[in-house]
Enzyme design. Structure first.
Site, PDB file in Angstrom:
ATOM      1  N   PRO A 173      27.521   8.327 -39.568  1.00 28.55           N
ATOM      2  CA  PRO A 173      28.858   8.436 -40.158  1.00 28.55           C
ATOM      3  C   PRO A 173      29.342   7.110 -40.719  1.00 28.55           C
ATOM      4  CG  PRO A 173      29.068   8.095 -37.817  1.00 28.55           C
ATOM      5  CD  PRO A 173      27.585   8.096 -38.107  1.00 28.55           C
ATOM      6  N   TRP A 174      30.508   7.158 -41.355  1.00 31.06           N
ATOM      7  CA  TRP A 174      31.073   5.963 -41.962  1.00 31.06           C
ATOM      8  C   TRP A 174      31.885   5.115 -40.997  1.00 31.06           C
ATOM      9  CZ3 TRP A 174      36.115   6.650 -41.032  1.00 31.06           C
ATOM     10  CH2 TRP A 174      36.660   7.938 -41.128  1.00 31.06           C
ATOM     11  N   LYS A 198      19.719   8.547 -43.106  1.00 35.49           N
ATOM     12  CA  LYS A 198      20.628   8.555 -44.254  1.00 35.49           C
ATOM     13  C   LYS A 198      22.000   8.096 -43.772  1.00 35.49           C
ATOM     14  CE  LYS A 198      23.509  11.442 -45.828  1.00 35.49           C
ATOM     15  NZ  LYS A 198      24.574  10.461 -46.278  1.00 35.49           N
ATOM     16  N   PRO A 199      22.379   6.868 -44.105  1.00 36.50           N
ATOM     17  CA  PRO A 199      23.726   6.435 -43.748  1.00 36.50           C
ATOM     18  C   PRO A 199      24.765   7.101 -44.646  1.00 36.50           C
ATOM     19  CG  PRO A 199      22.646   4.750 -45.057  1.00 36.50           C
ATOM     20  CD  PRO A 199      21.625   5.834 -44.822  1.00 36.50           C
ATOM     21  N   SER A 200      26.015   7.047 -44.224  1.00 36.18           N
ATOM     22  CA  SER A 200      27.095   7.538 -45.083  1.00 36.18           C
ATOM     23  C   SER A 200      27.060   6.805 -46.413  1.00 36.18           C
ATOM     24  CB  SER A 200      28.445   7.328 -44.409  1.00 36.18           C
ATOM     25  OG  SER A 200      29.505   7.526 -45.335  1.00 36.18           O
ATOM     26  N   GLU A 201      27.284   7.558 -47.487  1.00 31.30           N
ATOM     27  CA  GLU A 201      27.307   6.942 -48.803  1.00 31.30           C
ATOM     28  C   GLU A 201      28.472   5.956 -48.951  1.00 31.30           C
ATOM     29  OE1 GLU A 201      29.541  10.918 -49.236  1.00 31.30           O
ATOM     30  OE2 GLU A 201      27.836  10.084 -48.113  1.00 31.30           O
ATOM     31  N   SER A 251      31.238  14.834 -38.601  1.00 39.99           N
ATOM     32  CA  SER A 251      32.295  15.825 -38.436  1.00 39.99           C
ATOM     33  C   SER A 251      31.719  17.153 -37.958  1.00 39.99           C
ATOM     34  CB  SER A 251      33.019  16.040 -39.758  1.00 39.99           C
ATOM     35  OG  SER A 251      32.154  16.668 -40.704  1.00 39.99           O
ATOM     36  N   GLU A 272      26.407  14.846 -32.379  1.00 42.32           N
ATOM     37  CA  GLU A 272      27.567  14.195 -31.770  1.00 42.32           C
ATOM     38  C   GLU A 272      28.676  14.294 -32.793  1.00 42.32           C
ATOM     39  OE1 GLU A 272      30.448  12.168 -31.288  1.00 42.32           O
ATOM     40  OE2 GLU A 272      29.336  10.287 -31.395  1.00 42.32           O
ATOM     41  N   CYS A 306      35.822   8.900 -32.592  1.00 41.51           N
ATOM     42  CA  CYS A 306      35.772  10.267 -32.076  1.00 41.51           C
ATOM     43  C   CYS A 306      36.234  10.378 -30.628  1.00 41.51           C
ATOM     44  CB  CYS A 306      34.373  10.855 -32.248  1.00 41.51           C
ATOM     45  SG  CYS A 306      33.058   9.828 -31.579  1.00 41.51           S
ATOM     46  N   GLU A 404      41.466  17.048 -35.432  1.00 45.10           N
ATOM     47  CA  GLU A 404      41.156  15.623 -35.393  1.00 45.10           C
ATOM     48  C   GLU A 404      41.735  14.929 -36.627  1.00 45.10           C
ATOM     49  OE1 GLU A 404      37.305  13.070 -34.005  1.00 45.10           O
ATOM     50  OE2 GLU A 404      36.956  14.658 -35.456  1.00 45.10           O
TER      51      GLU A 404
END
Length: 502
Positions: A173-174, A198-201, A251, A272, A306, A404
């Site tokens: 996630p970012w 793959k990381p968040s863009e 998410s 997660e 989170c 959330e």
């Protein structure tokens, strides 16, 4: 409750622009596949934006399915040799990775803050946690345990083996780009798997920098990084037939999409997902300590966490006093750009889209008459800054208590008895974490056992350690990060039985 404040939040700005990083600090803005950086087959790019200034830092590849296929093929090839290494050899590699990260900690802290807007203190803790994650897994992989070999059927010796799964796809996630990458990469490599991540863009820079820093420490293909968007690059990872497991931190919606894609190939899924942590404060609690804890646990990383202590359920008899203490703590928070000082506590939200999402929750709460004790507004000027907020007199079941928000927003509800508190704490679709505040030891044990969350703190909140597991129940997903349980998740059990009758 009648407590409120008119104090307007302001953003402390850096005295000089561009003081966090130089262009030479940036990683190569390409995919990292099979031991080298390479251009994307797609040719399209995505702008990486500094959320404090809204200026573009770099452009990274908008990866395609073909890019993912190349990375997976490299990981498949590399896994043949990586799995043959004995635990001691893999452990030494992980220790060298930790050392390399420690040698470059200041660079990683600055790069993480520039990309995410995190205060330097938050990024420093992320980098420290990243280093410790590799050190812990380097030790844990040499001390795995399983049931003893023995004759459980007459004249048949049973031996239980722990094997790697193969190639594992990871989507991060970012909000914690480097730390969440480490939480996955370290146990995945420790268990003998190879990885495509793959990381968040929105926040790919420290993951690419990690690959650059450790390139000479890992055999080509063991670690691969493909940047891009979830619906394309992420979806291909989840659906790829040569991926043995897809592991995602993100998410609930992303988790659902990944699980659906993974179902076609029956690959394992490790999720997660989100949280909506209830903070249950009883009438005998230390209210000042609880408020001081929420100053950190509710607003750490601008509430983009989170496990954040975002939903307070406080006994009605002490609600006014608690809110008074909490507002006093929130009034003292220093909001600013990360380069504006080491004492900055709250930075911007990560993007314009997320800023608008959080402001949407606050605007709708105002329309429903929910009262703001402090904050509740955007902060003027550049960057995606939202004032640290406390919402009070919040009715049961309101959207801001069930969904959330993922911003610097803490809601406060009241309850009248213990059973009501437990029922309402559990009456959300998520179950990642929770906390209980009481001086009654019997009550703390009983209530903690009744809360439907993967982690429950007593008289604290958001305290983590690599030795203990992290993961949720219900809509917060399944699988465990950290601890030896993560090693179990990223491996499989094989039973070998030998007939030794004579």
């Amino acid at each position: 409750m009648t407590i409120s404040t008119d104090r307007a939040a302001t953003v402390r700005r850096a005295q000089q622009a561009g003081t966090l990083i130089e262009s030479s600090d940036l990683p190569p803005t390409q995919h990292y596949i099979d031991g080298s950086f390479r251009i994307s087959l797609a040719g399209e790019t995505i702008a990486v934006v500094d959320p404090s200034t809204e200026e573009v830092i770099a452009d990274t590849p908008d990866g395609s399915a073909e890019d993912v296929d190349q990375a997976v093929a490299a990981a498949v090839t590399a896994q043949v040799e990586w799995v043959r290494l004995v635990p001691k050899a893999r452990s030494e590699v992980l220790h060298r990775i930790a050392d390399r990260l420690a040698d470059n900690a200041d660079l990683l802290v600055r790069l993480e803050s520039a990309n995410t807007g995190k205060p330097l203190a938050v990024s420093q803790e992320d980098v420290d946690g990243t280093i410790d994650t590799f050190r812990f897994m380097a030790g844990a992989l040499r001390a795995t345990t399983t049931m003893a070999a023995g004759d459980y059927a007459e004249n048949h010796l049973s031996v239980i083996l722990r094997e790697p799964l193969g190639v594992i796809g990871v989507i991060t996630p970012w909000n914690y780009p480097l730390l969440m990458a480490a939480w996955k990469i370290a146990p995945i490599l420790a268990a003998g798997n190879t990885v495509v991540i793959k990381p968040s863009e929105q926040t790919p820079l420290t993951t690419l920098k990690f690959a650059e820093l450790v390139a000479d420490l890992l055999p080509p293909g063991v670690l691969n990084v493909v940047t891009g968007r979830g619906p394309v690059a992420g979806a291909r990872l989840a659906a790829h037939p040569d991926i043995a497991m897809i592991a995602l931190t993100g998410s609930v919606r992303s988790g659902q999409a990944v699980a659906r894609s993974a179902a076609d190939t029956l690959k394992r899924v490790h999720l997660e997902l989100g949280g909506k942590a209830p903070v249950v404060i009883f009438e005998d609690a230390d209210l000042k300590a609880a408020a001081a804890s929420l100053r950190v646990a509710g607003y750490w990383n601008s509430g983009q966490e989170c496990g954040a202590a975002c939903r307070v359920l406080v006994h009605a008899s002490v609600a006014d006093e608690f809110v008074k203490n909490l507002v006093a703590e929130v009034e003292g928070l220093v909001v600013g750009e990360p380069a504006a000082g080491d004492d900055v506590e709250v930075g911007p939200l990560v993007s314009d889209a997320h800023f608008n999402r959080v402001m949407g929750y606050l605007d709708r709460a105002a329309e429903r008459g929910i009262r703001v004790a402090i904050g509740g507004t955007a902060i003027d000027g550049s960057g995606y800054f939202v004032a640290p907020t406390v919402l009070v007199d919040v009715p049961e079941g309101d959207e801001c208590t069930r969904e959330e928000i993922f911003g610097p927003v803490v809601t406060v509800e009241t309850f009248s008895d213990e059973d009501e508190a437990v029922r309402r704490a559990n009456d959300v679709p998520l179950g990642l974490s929770a906390s209980v505040w009481t001086e009654n030891a019997r009550r703390s044990h009983d209530v903690a056992a009744r809360l439907d969350a993967g982690t429950v703190w007593v008289n604290s909140h958001l305290v983590l350690a690599n030795e203990v597991p992290w993961g949720g129940f219900k809509g917060s997903g399944y699988g465990r990060d950290l601890s030896i349980y993560a090693l179990d998740d990223f491996s499989r059990t094989k039973h070998v039985m030998h007939n030794h009758s004579r």
